[in-house]
Structures are given as C-alpha cells and as structure tokens.
Write a protein that holds these residues in place. Structure first.
Motif, PDB file in Angstrom:
ATOM      1  N   ARG A 107       0.841  -1.206   0.000  1.00  0.00           N
ATOM      2  CA  ARG A 107       0.000   0.000   0.000  1.00  0.00           C
ATOM      3  C   ARG A 107       0.866   1.242   0.000  1.00  0.00           C
ATOM      4  O   ARG A 107       0.576   2.221   0.681  1.00  0.00           O
TER       5      ARG A 107
ATOM      6  N   ILE B 194      -5.162   2.177   3.625  1.00  0.00           N
ATOM      7  CA  ILE B 194      -6.454   2.067   4.308  1.00  0.00           C
ATOM      8  C   ILE B 194      -7.005   3.434   4.669  1.00  0.00           C
ATOM      9  O   ILE B 194      -8.197   3.718   4.467  1.00  0.00           O
TER      10      ILE B 194
ATOM     11  N   ARG C 277      -8.415   5.108   1.594  1.00  0.00           N
ATOM     12  CA  ARG C 277      -9.680   4.475   1.198  1.00  0.00           C
ATOM     13  C   ARG C 277     -10.838   5.057   2.020  1.00  0.00           C
ATOM     14  O   ARG C 277     -11.865   5.466   1.471  1.00  0.00           O
TER      15      ARG C 277
ATOM     16  N   SER D 130     -12.347  -6.782   7.759  1.00  0.00           N
ATOM     17  CA  SER D 130     -11.516  -5.588   7.917  1.00  0.00           C
ATOM     18  C   SER D 130     -11.607  -4.690   6.687  1.00  0.00           C
ATOM     19  O   SER D 130     -11.731  -3.464   6.800  1.00  0.00           O
ATOM     20  N   ALA D 131     -11.569  -5.289   5.493  1.00  0.00           N
ATOM     21  CA  ALA D 131     -11.647  -4.513   4.252  1.00  0.00           C
ATOM     22  C   ALA D 131     -12.994  -3.813   4.118  1.00  0.00           C
ATOM     23  O   ALA D 131     -13.066  -2.637   3.730  1.00  0.00           O
TER      24      ALA D 131
ATOM     25  N   ALA E  77     -13.488  -0.812   6.718  1.00  0.00           N
ATOM     26  CA  ALA E  77     -12.754   0.422   6.424  1.00  0.00           C
ATOM     27  C   ALA E  77     -13.513   1.343   5.477  1.00  0.00           C
ATOM     28  O   ALA E  77     -13.235   2.553   5.439  1.00  0.00           O
TER      29      ALA E  77
END
Length: 280
Positions: A179, A209, A212, A268-269, A272
């Motif tokens: 990332r 993250i 995002r 988790s994805a 977020a």
C-alpha cells in the motif's frame, strides 16, 4: 433473498458518504467467506467474477453460486461481472443471473469505448440490472502501465453511456501487493466536479487504508475493488493449514481452516469503507 443490483448498493453509499467493497472471487471458499463477513459486519457486499474466476468456473455456475449465497444472508449481495470484454460475455452473464455487468472498454479509442459501453448499459437497464464502465486504463503491477483518466473525457463518458458506475484510473493499479502507492486526489476532485455518477477504484488493495476510508466519506468514490490483499490472506492461511499436518490430504479439511482467516480479512476490508459511525 437479498440479491441486489449495483445501483441498489451504490446510490445509498453516494448519498451516505461511504463505499462498498467489490470483493474479487476465485472459488467457493472465498465467496462464502465474503458473504459471511458482510453478514457479520451488517454491510452490503459485491461478489465479483473476474476473468480468472471465469476461466476456472463457467458463468452459469457462478451465477447460481452467487444467487445461492445471497439467499443465505440478510444483507444486500450484488452478483457482479468484473472486466467483461465483449457484448456476448456480458449477455451470458445477464442470462446467468448476474445483477451487475462491468464492461471494460478502457483500451479502446474513446468513441468506441463509449459506443460499446452504452450498448451494454442499455441491455442491462432493459433487464433491470446495473452497468459499470471504465474510462482510462488501469494498469498492472509489474505489467502494462496505466493511462490516467482525463476529467473532460470522464464527463463525456458518464453522460453518453448512461452507466451506473464509472471506474477511473487515478494512480491505482491492479495486483499491487503493498500500500505504498496512493491515489491522485487532485485528479479525483476534477472528475468529481464534472460528474455525478458513483466512481469506482480498481486495484483497491494498493490504496492505503486511511486514504480508502477518507475518499469513501469525502468523494463520489463508492466502490473499491479488493482482490490481491484477500488472495494473499487466503494463500497465507492455506500454507499454514498444509504445513500444520503434512500428511493430511483431504482438501475439504484443509480449506475449512482457510475460511476463518479469510473472513476476518474481508471484514476488515469492508469495515474500512463503511459509514464513519460504523468503523470500530
């Protein structure tokens, strides 16, 4: 049954200031883990069948799998064709029960991309499903280079195609395993100012993250495609399961141990991208 179209989940996201995860599927175990993650988080999810998935499992089978999983949960589930490259492929997905068609004409000249995307969007809308298009080629890590989206072309594309969502190239790349990149926020702001359609980021695994979450809440980006980081979680869990007992050969027993770590990564994805009040 909670089967939904792409518009069913992206329009509330656009109004509510959040985004929805487009989770890239390769097989039954990851599909099931993604739906379980969405149900646990009480969030919608987009199950995506890309070219690799379709090379392994035929579209009619994938359509039945996606629809079966949608029936098993109470949150919205979108059955999405990712990177369809022809009218016939999109037509087959529609006939197979998909509720969202993504046509990728990003390598075509602008006028041809618009014409072909508009044709597929019309077909999708006649059937009551959604259509995503792409303007500006999104490249690949260690592969073909990206060609960034021009804001004026994005405006024309959105208006002339009538798509329900528009994938853009703003520094994102497919298959990025870290990332360390980040998106071009100035270009996103220009595109945002010229269009009203929900925006989509392919190659979301390479986006930090924090970025995002911030862009999901502050721009028209309503969908992040997440694949590589979930495949990495699957691969790590699979290696651990195999190494734990080298004599074990029953793949059902082995794969059973992969789903819990994959579900955790998917949770988790999804979390977020959720509305700010829902982020733990």
């Amino acid at each position: 049954m909670t089967l939904a179209t792409l518009s069913d989940v992206l329009q509330p996201a656009l109004k509510g200031g959040y985004a929805v995860g487009g989770l890239v599927c390769l097989g039954w175990e990851d599909m099931r883990a993604y739906v379980a993650a969405a149900e646990a988080e009480r969030l919608p999810v987009i199950l995506q069948a890309g070219p690799s998935c379709r090379a392994h499992t035929p579209l009619p089978v994938l359509g039945r799998m996606f629809r079966h999983l949608a029936e098993s949960v109470s949150v919205p589930v979108v059955a999405h064709l990712d990177h369809g490259y022809s009218f016939d492929e999109c037509r087959e997905a529609l006939d197979s029960g998909f509720t969202s068609l993504m046509f990728d004409g990003s390598k075509l000249p602008l006028s041809e991309n618009i014409a072909q995307t508009a044709l597929i969007a019309e077909m999708a809308h006649r059937a009551g499903v959604s259509c995503e298009g792409e303007i500006g080629f999104v490249g690949y890590s260690d592969g073909a280079a990206s060609q960034g989206t021009h804001p004026a072309e994005a405006e024309r594309f959105a208006f002339e195609t009538g798509v329900d969502a528009m994938a853009i190239s703003v520094g994102n790349v497919h298959l990025q395993q870290n990332r360390e990149g980040g998106l071009d926020e100035a270009r996103i702001a220009e595109i945002d100012a010229r269009t009203e359609v929900p925006l989509v980021i392919h190659g979301g695994s390479g986006v930090p993250i924090e970025q995002r979450a911030r862009l999901a809440r502050g721009t028209s980006i309503c969908k992040f495609n997440i694949g590589t980081e979930l495949r990495m979680a699957f691969g790590s869990a699979l290696r651990s399961a195999v190494a734990a007992d080298p004599d074990r050969f029953d793949r059902v027993q082995i794969l059973r141990e992969v789903e819990a770590p994959l579900e955790a990564a998917a949770r988790s994805a999804l979390r977020a991208l959720a509305p700010e009040k829902e982020i733990a």
